[in-house]
Scaffold this active site. Structure first.
Site, PDB file in Angstrom:
ATOM      1  N   HIS A   1      -0.319   0.683  -7.092  1.00 53.74           N
ATOM      2  CA  HIS A   1      -1.012  -0.293  -6.244  1.00 53.74           C
ATOM      3  C   HIS A   1      -0.480  -1.682  -6.581  1.00 53.74           C
ATOM      4  O   HIS A   1      -0.733  -2.208  -7.665  1.00 53.74           O
ATOM      5  CB  HIS A   1      -2.520  -0.224  -6.475  1.00 53.74           C
TER       6      HIS A   1
ATOM      7  N   GLY B   1      -2.034  -0.159   0.982  1.00 54.46           N
ATOM      8  CA  GLY B   1      -2.360  -1.492   0.473  1.00 54.46           C
ATOM      9  C   GLY B   1      -3.714  -1.568  -0.197  1.00 54.46           C
ATOM     10  O   GLY B   1      -4.356  -2.626  -0.165  1.00 54.46           O
TER      11      GLY B   1
ATOM     12  N   ASP C   1       1.974  -8.427   9.869  1.00 53.89           N
ATOM     13  CA  ASP C   1       3.197  -9.184  10.122  1.00 53.89           C
ATOM     14  C   ASP C   1       4.396  -8.295  10.411  1.00 53.89           C
ATOM     15  O   ASP C   1       5.489  -8.799  10.706  1.00 53.89           O
ATOM     16  CB  ASP C   1       3.506 -10.077   8.919  1.00 53.89           C
TER      17      ASP C   1
ATOM     18  N   THR D   1      -1.931  16.477  -3.086  1.00 51.84           N
ATOM     19  CA  THR D   1      -2.159  16.123  -4.476  1.00 51.84           C
ATOM     20  C   THR D   1      -3.275  16.990  -5.051  1.00 51.84           C
ATOM     21  O   THR D   1      -4.101  17.521  -4.303  1.00 51.84           O
ATOM     22  CB  THR D   1      -2.550  14.640  -4.609  1.00 51.84           C
TER      23      THR D   1
ATOM     24  N   ALA E   1      -0.481   6.641  -9.515  1.00 50.90           N
ATOM     25  CA  ALA E   1      -0.818   5.620  -8.524  1.00 50.90           C
ATOM     26  C   ALA E   1       0.128   4.429  -8.665  1.00 50.90           C
ATOM     27  O   ALA E   1       0.675   4.168  -9.744  1.00 50.90           O
ATOM     28  CB  ALA E   1      -2.268   5.170  -8.702  1.00 50.90           C
TER      29      ALA E   1
ATOM     30  N   ASP F   1      -0.066   4.320   0.023  1.00 50.76           N
ATOM     31  CA  ASP F   1       0.781   3.136   0.219  1.00 50.76           C
ATOM     32  C   ASP F   1       0.289   2.194   1.314  1.00 50.76           C
ATOM     33  O   ASP F   1       1.063   1.371   1.814  1.00 50.76           O
ATOM     34  CB  ASP F   1       2.239   3.541   0.527  1.00 50.76           C
TER      35      ASP F   1
END
Length: 404
Positions: free
Chosen positions: A44, A16, A321, A233, A42, A14
């Site tokens: 994305h 990015g 951010d 996993t 997955a 997660d």
């Protein structure tokens, strides 16, 4: 961008990867995005400047820009999930998603029987659930290891008689209910007619047409051998599979991280802090993985990820951010030791130690790229302050790699 690039998450997933791959594909022509681990579990997320959004699972995250996808032999391929993904891509304006897809015949095939068996196994664990995504990927890998030669592969979709035999044996061995084998065979046969199936020579030819982007799934801290067992996993999440496909060709190894450390579901998260307030447009509690959890940036865990992955040439740092400023620089138990690959008992003991570990924080971080570069010893190449390619900024003009 004249070099091949391997994109790997140095956390629990997660971070990015999808938005980083999308940015790479926006810079100049990319020949293909190669998926080299995982399968339909997955997620994305890619958002284009015009607002179009897609959650990529098996298609590469450059698809909205017309970049072809190759599913390598290390993938677990789920044809019904691929069909659903292709349908959404079509709605977003991709003319022929399957026309952009090539699949290695040796890739394992996920089936409804794997899904049923995996979900039953996870439910039986009750309060000790591992954090399965419920897509049958782990069950597919486990069956292939236990029954080599009998596990269905993508290539079997071209041979209905062979696929029928394998599916009957699979269903009997796993002792699960599900759709009739004949229906599965018909669906998989139709899948084989829609996509281009290839052998290993395809990868060799593709690499000559640089650059190629290798898009990893999940994160190094979930790696099947080096993750914190058993909350891992059934997949090699390091650079290893991509390097095997490269077969000596050079590539830039790009690690992806957030300015805070997230995790889906159960397992250690040493810096977890429920008071952190960050916007999560595409993450939440899942019926199988469990809740989406967040913690402060964990430099100790990410240094461990770099060590077990063999290092990285550069980093991509997302969520600049986010209103976060704390960085964990050490644990009270010290740095995490790198054990021998395959020593799951040792990894389980490490997991037990992490459950009692206490983080130690540095002062508030103002310049995240500089702080992460110093803490991890790897330069931050790319920064991201939003979901689109336009929200990315380059901090280092050149990244180099060692040829392996």
């Amino acid at each position: 961008m004249r070099e091949h690039v391997i994109v790997v998450d140095l956390g629990y997933g997660d971070a990015g990867k999808g938005t980083v791959v999308d940015w790479l594909c926006a810079q100049e022509p990319v020949r293909a995005v190669v998926r080299f681990n995982g399968g339909g579990q997955a997620a994305h997320n890619v958002v284009l400047p015009d607002g179009r959004h897609h959650t990529f699972a098996q298609f590469g995250s450059g698809t909205l820009r017309g970049v072809p996808t190759h599913l390598s032999r290390f993938m677990v391929v789920d044809p019904p999930a691929l069909a659903a993904e292709a349908a959404h891509l079509g709605e977003l304006g991709v003319p022929d998603p399957f026309g952009l897809l090539t699949v290695d015949r040796d890739a394992l095939l996920a089936t409804p029987y794997h899904v049923a068996a995996g979900r039953a196994r996870e439910l039986a664990r009750a309060a000790d659930r591992h954090g399965s995504c419920g897509m049958g990927v782990g069950e597919t890998m486990a069956y292939a290891l236990a029954h080599p030669g009998l596990a269905p592969t993508v290539g079997d979709c071209e041979n209905p008689a062979r696929l029928t035999r394998k599916l009957h044996a699979l269903r009997e061995t796993l002792d699960v209910t599900g759709p009739p084998v004949e229906d599965c065979v018909a669906a998989y046969r139709a899948f084989a007619e829609r996509v281009i199936l290839v052998d290993s020579s395809f990868m060799t030819a593709l690499l000559r047409r640089r650059p190629v982007i290798f898009e990893g799934a999940q994160g190094v801290l979930l790696d099947e051998w080096h993750g914190f067992h058993p909350h891992t996993t059934w997949s090699t999440t390091t650079f290893a599979n991509a390097l095997a496909l490269l077969d000596g060709s050079g590539a830039v190894r790009l690690g992806v991280l957030r300015t805070y450390t997230p995790r889906h579901g159960p397992g250690p998260l040493v810096t977890e802090d429920p008071t952190i307030e960050v916007a999560e447009a595409h993450n939440g509690t899942g019926p199988w993985q469990g809740p989406f959890r967040v913690g402060h940036f964990d430099a100790v865990a990410h240094r461990y990820a770099l060590a077990v992955a063999g290092g990285a040439d550069a980093l991509a740092l997302t969520h600049l951010d986010a209103p976060v400023s704390q960085m964990c620089v050490s644990y009270d138990i010290g740095e995490l030791p790198v054990g021998a690959a395959g020593d799951l008992d040792g990894q389980a003991r490490l997991t037990d130690r992490l459950r009692t570990a206490r983080p130690r924080y540095a002062g508030g971080v103002v310049d995240w790229p500089a702080a992460v570069t110093e803490a991890l010893g790897v330069p931050v190449f790319l920064g991201s302050s939003g979901p689109t390619a336009a929200d990315k900024a380059v901090f280092s003009s050149v990244i180099t790699h060692e040829r392996v």
